[in-house]
Design a protein around this motif. Structure first.
Motif, PDB file in Angstrom:
ATOM      1  N   MET A   1      22.643  84.800  60.249  1.00  0.00           N
ATOM      2  CA  MET A   1      22.579  84.583  58.801  1.00  0.00           C
ATOM      3  C   MET A   1      21.704  85.646  58.133  1.00  0.00           C
ATOM      4  O   MET A   1      20.773  86.151  58.717  1.00  0.00           O
ATOM      5  CB  MET A   1      21.986  83.202  58.494  1.00  0.00           C
ATOM      6  CG  MET A   1      22.867  82.052  58.889  1.00  0.00           C
ATOM      7  SD  MET A   1      24.362  81.908  57.862  1.00  0.00           S
ATOM      8  CE  MET A   1      23.664  81.266  56.326  1.00  0.00           C
ATOM      9  N   ALA A   2      22.061  85.926  56.912  1.00  0.00           N
ATOM     10  CA  ALA A   2      21.217  86.795  56.093  1.00  0.00           C
ATOM     11  C   ALA A   2      20.153  85.918  55.432  1.00  0.00           C
ATOM     12  O   ALA A   2      20.376  84.738  55.173  1.00  0.00           O
ATOM     13  CB  ALA A   2      22.056  87.488  55.032  1.00  0.00           C
ATOM     14  N   LYS A   3      19.017  86.507  55.184  1.00  0.00           N
ATOM     15  CA  LYS A   3      17.932  85.726  54.596  1.00  0.00           C
ATOM     16  C   LYS A   3      17.364  86.496  53.421  1.00  0.00           C
ATOM     17  O   LYS A   3      17.015  87.660  53.550  1.00  0.00           O
ATOM     18  CB  LYS A   3      16.856  85.511  55.656  1.00  0.00           C
ATOM     19  CG  LYS A   3      15.791  84.501  55.282  1.00  0.00           C
ATOM     20  CD  LYS A   3      14.852  84.300  56.448  1.00  0.00           C
ATOM     21  CE  LYS A   3      13.405  84.388  55.981  1.00  0.00           C
ATOM     22  NZ  LYS A   3      12.461  84.504  57.097  1.00  0.00           N
ATOM     23  N   ILE A  10      17.560  91.422  51.046  1.00  0.00           N
ATOM     24  CA  ILE A  10      18.272  90.581  52.005  1.00  0.00           C
ATOM     25  C   ILE A  10      17.933  91.084  53.406  1.00  0.00           C
ATOM     26  O   ILE A  10      18.241  92.228  53.757  1.00  0.00           O
ATOM     27  CB  ILE A  10      19.796  90.643  51.788  1.00  0.00           C
ATOM     28  CG1 ILE A  10      20.141  90.382  50.314  1.00  0.00           C
ATOM     29  CG2 ILE A  10      20.509  89.648  52.703  1.00  0.00           C
ATOM     30  CD1 ILE A  10      21.600  90.718  49.955  1.00  0.00           C
ATOM     31  N   ASN A  14      19.975  89.561  62.329  1.00  0.00           N
ATOM     32  CA  ASN A  14      20.597  89.967  63.596  1.00  0.00           C
ATOM     33  C   ASN A  14      20.514  91.471  63.835  1.00  0.00           C
ATOM     34  O   ASN A  14      21.037  91.964  64.825  1.00  0.00           O
ATOM     35  CB  ASN A  14      22.056  89.514  63.643  1.00  0.00           C
ATOM     36  CG  ASN A  14      22.168  88.002  63.549  1.00  0.00           C
ATOM     37  OD1 ASN A  14      21.287  87.290  64.019  1.00  0.00           O
ATOM     38  ND2 ASN A  14      23.231  87.511  62.919  1.00  0.00           N
ATOM     39  N   LEU A 120      26.738  96.891  52.792  1.00  0.00           N
ATOM     40  CA  LEU A 120      27.796  95.889  52.968  1.00  0.00           C
ATOM     41  C   LEU A 120      28.283  95.845  54.418  1.00  0.00           C
ATOM     42  O   LEU A 120      28.601  94.777  54.938  1.00  0.00           O
ATOM     43  CB  LEU A 120      28.957  96.171  52.016  1.00  0.00           C
ATOM     44  CG  LEU A 120      28.636  96.043  50.517  1.00  0.00           C
ATOM     45  CD1 LEU A 120      29.864  96.394  49.681  1.00  0.00           C
ATOM     46  CD2 LEU A 120      28.164  94.637  50.152  1.00  0.00           C
ATOM     47  N   LEU A 123      25.688  93.847  56.250  1.00  0.00           N
ATOM     48  CA  LEU A 123      25.835  92.416  55.960  1.00  0.00           C
ATOM     49  C   LEU A 123      27.018  91.821  56.729  1.00  0.00           C
ATOM     50  O   LEU A 123      26.942  90.693  57.217  1.00  0.00           O
ATOM     51  CB  LEU A 123      26.031  92.203  54.451  1.00  0.00           C
ATOM     52  CG  LEU A 123      24.777  92.348  53.583  1.00  0.00           C
ATOM     53  CD1 LEU A 123      25.154  92.433  52.105  1.00  0.00           C
ATOM     54  CD2 LEU A 123      23.807  91.180  53.818  1.00  0.00           C
ATOM     55  N   ASN A 126      26.076  91.524  60.400  1.00  0.00           N
ATOM     56  CA  ASN A 126      25.037  90.513  60.505  1.00  0.00           C
ATOM     57  C   ASN A 126      25.607  89.095  60.466  1.00  0.00           C
ATOM     58  O   ASN A 126      25.134  88.204  61.155  1.00  0.00           O
ATOM     59  CB  ASN A 126      24.045  90.705  59.358  1.00  0.00           C
ATOM     60  CG  ASN A 126      22.775  89.921  59.550  1.00  0.00           C
ATOM     61  OD1 ASN A 126      22.005  90.217  60.458  1.00  0.00           O
ATOM     62  ND2 ASN A 126      22.557  88.907  58.732  1.00  0.00           N
ATOM     63  N   SER A 127      26.644  88.907  59.638  1.00  0.00           N
ATOM     64  CA  SER A 127      27.173  87.556  59.442  1.00  0.00           C
ATOM     65  C   SER A 127      28.304  87.216  60.400  1.00  0.00           C
ATOM     66  O   SER A 127      28.808  86.105  60.380  1.00  0.00           O
ATOM     67  CB  SER A 127      27.701  87.419  58.009  1.00  0.00           C
ATOM     68  OG  SER A 127      28.916  88.118  57.868  1.00  0.00           O
ATOM     69  N   GLY A 128      28.742  88.176  61.200  1.00  0.00           N
ATOM     70  CA  GLY A 128      29.860  87.908  62.090  1.00  0.00           C
ATOM     71  C   GLY A 128      31.218  88.159  61.466  1.00  0.00           C
ATOM     72  O   GLY A 128      32.249  87.951  62.104  1.00  0.00           O
ATOM     73  N   ALA A 129      31.255  88.611  60.221  1.00  0.00           N
ATOM     74  CA  ALA A 129      32.537  88.911  59.579  1.00  0.00           C
ATOM     75  C   ALA A 129      33.204  90.111  60.236  1.00  0.00           C
ATOM     76  O   ALA A 129      34.418  90.278  60.165  1.00  0.00           O
ATOM     77  CB  ALA A 129      32.344  89.168  58.087  1.00  0.00           C
ATOM     78  N   ALA A 130      32.411  90.964  60.873  1.00  0.00           N
ATOM     79  CA  ALA A 130      32.955  92.118  61.600  1.00  0.00           C
ATOM     80  C   ALA A 130      32.105  92.361  62.839  1.00  0.00           C
ATOM     81  O   ALA A 130      30.896  92.092  62.835  1.00  0.00           O
ATOM     82  CB  ALA A 130      32.932  93.359  60.706  1.00  0.00           C
TER      83      ALA A 130
END
Lengths: 339, 339
Positions: A1-3, A10, A14, A120, A123, A126-130
Motif C-alpha cells: 500500500m501507498a501511505k 506518498i 514496498n 506513476l 505507484l 508499489n500497489s501491485g497494479a504492475a
C-alpha cells in the motif's frame, strides 16, 4: 500500500526498484559533459530518414529498447508504460509505443513528464497494479523549435534567457524491490504555480515557483532538511530558473538548498562552451540525465538520496499567442540507493 | 492492493466508489436527448468572453465544481486530479487546474482520456495513494475544429463519416468504498492498434480495432461473456466506428456484443435529427455521458454492471499532414452498482 505522509507526499512502502535505465541523445548533447554516460549519442539530430517528429520517436524507442535489453526483458514482459513528450497530442511517444503492444498511459507534464512517469510507475509497482513498468520521455530540438517557436530555416535569434530543447530520450524500467538496486522511496504530485511570467523565452522563471513550492512541501511533509539529500535535482530550470529557485527559497522560505542543488538543464551541456544560452530543457533533458548519470551514481552508491524534482511549463503556442501567463508544475521523486 | 487478473485486467479489491459526477455541455449537446441528464447546458458555445480555448477551460471548471459541490467537498480536500483534453499541451485542463491548488496529473489519451483518468483515479484510491481523487476531461467543438481541421470561419464541409467534437466536460469524484454508491471493480489500460486508417475524417474506423482488442482481452481475462454486463459502452466510435466494432468482433473474434453495446458518440446526439454526421466525439463526449446518464443509472440501479471502454485516436495534425496512419487506443473501466 501507498501511505500518505503529511499533506502531499506518498511513501512507497514496498520500495519499487529501478531495474535499468538508458538514455539516447543527439549531436549537441553528445558533445557535452555527459557523453560517456549516455548509451547512444547520434552524430546528427537527423536520426532517421523521416521527419523531425519521427526522429524523436526513434530516440524514444532507442532509450526504451536499451533499458529493456540491459534488464533482459522484452515488450511482452511490460505491464504498463507511462510516457509522454512535448509534441502536440504526445505523438512522439504514441508512435513509438504503437509498435510494441505495451499497455500505454499517455502523460503530459511538459518537461516534468519524466518525474511524473516515474512517480506513476512507482505507484503502480508499489500497489501491485504492475510487476514491471516503464517510464519514458523524449524531446527533439528541431521538432520543438518548429512547434513552439520558429522553423529552423527561419534562423531566428534566441534570447539569452531561452533554454535549448534537448534532443534526447530516457527510459527507466521499474520492478519490485531488489535490495541491490536503487529504488523509489516516496513521490509527490505537484500543484501548478503561475506567477504571471508570460515570456516564452524564459521558461526557467515560469517554472521556478513551482519547483520551490514542491521542494518546500516535500521537505516539510517528510520532516527532512536539504542536507538530508546528497542532491536536490531540478529538471530543468536552466541557469536563470536555478538562480531564481535558490533566491525564492532563501528569501521567501528561509530554506537554503544551494549546497546540494543541481539542475538537469545545467548538467547536460557545458554552458560556458556550448552555444546553448540558459541551458537545456525539454522532456528529454531530465529523462536523459536521470536515466544515465544519476542512475549510474545511485548504482555505484556515489549518491544515496536524490530528490528529483521534474519541472514543466504547461503552456502551448496558442496560450502564448493569446498572452496568457505560463503555468509551471513540479513533481518530486525521492530516489535512494539504500538497501 | 491491486490484483492482476489474467494478462491485462487489474482488479480493484478495495472497490473505490464514485461519490459524485457532473457534466456541463454546449448548445448542440443541450438540444440532444440527454439534456435533462446534464447539470449545465449553455445556450451558446461561447461560454465565456475569452477564446474558444478559455471557453473549454470554463466548461472543465463547471464540471469539476459541480461534482465537488454535490459531494460537499472543496479543492483543498482533493489529493489528486487526473485530467486531460484534446488541445495542444492539454491546456484546457492545466488552465483550469492552475486556479485550484490541486495536485495535477496531466493525461493525454485523446477521446479515451476520461476512461484513462477514471482508471488511474481508481488505482490511486484503491492503493491508498489518495483518499479523494477527481477524474475529468473536456473538449470544445470550436477549439477542436480550429486546431484539428479548419477555423469555423472557413466554412468547410464535413465528411459524412466525420464525428462532431462535443462541447462538453465531465468530472467524477472518487473515494473509498461506500456500499451505497457505484464503484469501480476493475480497470484495463489499453494497447495501441493501428490498422492503417489515415483518414482524419473517419476516427471511428481508426479506433474500432483498439476497442475490439480491449473488449476481447477484458472478457477473456475476467472470464465473462458480453451478457454479463448490462452495457458495454464505447466512447466514442460514433455510427461508423460502432458498426465496424460489432463486425470486427463478430467476424474475427466470434463475439457478439450487439445486445448490450452502446456508444457515447451515438447517445449524446439525436443523429437522425441533429446535423452531427456520424455522431459525437472528443474527450468531453464520453466524459459528459458517463458522468451524467451512466452515473445516474448506476445510482438508481437501472444499470448494475457497465464496461466503459473509452477510445482515443492518438494522432496530431502534424502526423496527419505527414500521411501517418491514425493509431487507436481503448482503456476499460468496469463500473458496478453492486454493494
Amino acid at each position: 500500500m501507498a501511505k500518505r505522509i503529511g499533506r502531499y507526499v506518498i511513501e512507497l512502502e514496498n520500495r519499487p526498484s529501478l531495474l535499468s535505465g538508458a538514455a539516447a541523445v543527439g549531436k549537441t548533447e553528445g558533445e557535452g559533459p555527459l557523453r560517456e554516460d549516455f548509451d547512444l549519442c547520434y552524430e546528427s539530430d537527423k536520426i532517421c530518414e523521416g521527419s523531425w517528429e519521427q526522429c524523436e520517436t526513434h530516440l524514444a524507442a532507442d532509450a526504451v529498447n536499451r533499458a529493456l535489453i540491459k534488464a533482459g526483458k522484452t515488450y511482452g514482459d511490460i505491464d504498463l508504460i507511462f510516457a509522454g513528450d512535448l509534441l502536440n497530442q504526445c505523438v512522439a511517444s504514441a508512435f513509438f509505443v504503437k509498435n510494441t503492444d505495451m499497455p500505454f498511459v499517455g502523460l503530459f507534464g511538459a518537461c516534468s513528464t519524466m518525474a511524473l512517469a516515474m512517480a506513476l510507475s512507482g505507484l503502480s509497482i508499489n500497489s501491485g497494479a504492475a510487476k514491471l513498468a516503464l517510464a519514458a520521455a523524449s524531446s527533439h530540438f528541431c521538432s520543438a523549435e518548429r512547434q513552439f517557436r520558429f522553423p529552423l530555416e527561419y534562423g531566428g535569434q534566441r534570447a539569452p534567457t531561452a533554454q535549448r530543447t534537448v534532443t534526447g530520450a530516457g527510459a527507466v524500467l521499474l520492478g519490485e524491490h531488489d535490495k541491490h538496486l536503487p529504488g523509489i522511496r516516496a513521490v509527490m504530485i505537484g500543484r501548478i504555480r503561475d506567477q504571471g511570467i508570460a515570456d516564452a523565452n524564459n521558461m526557467g522563471a515560469a517554472m521556478a515557483p513551482a519547483a520551490a513550492c514542491t521542494i518546500v512541501d516535500f521537505l516539510r511533509d517528510t520532516d527532512k532538511k536539504p542536507e538530508d539529500f546528497d542532491m536536490i535535482l531540478t529538471g530543468d530550470l536552466g541557469l536563470v530558473g536555478s538562480r531564481l529557485l535558490l533566491e525564492l527559497l532563501q528569501k521567501r522560505e528561509n530554506t537554503d538548498i544551494s549546497a546540494v542543488h543541481q539542475d538537469c538543464g545545467n548538467l547536460i551541456f557545458d554552458i560556458e562552451k556550448q552555444d546553448v544560452h540558459a541551458g537545456g530543457s525539454g522532456c528529454g533533458c531530465s529523462a536523459a540525465v536521470v536515466c544515465s548519470l544519476i542512475f549510474k551514481k545511485l548504482m555505484r552508491r556515489e549518491l544515496n538520496n536524490v530528490l528529483f524534482v521534474g519541472t514543466g511549463a504547461l503552456m502551448s503556442p496558442t496560450t502564448a499567442q493569446q498572452g496568457s501567463p505560463i503555468p509551471g508544475i513540479a513533481h518530486a521523486v525521492w530516489l535512494t540507493s539504500d538497501a
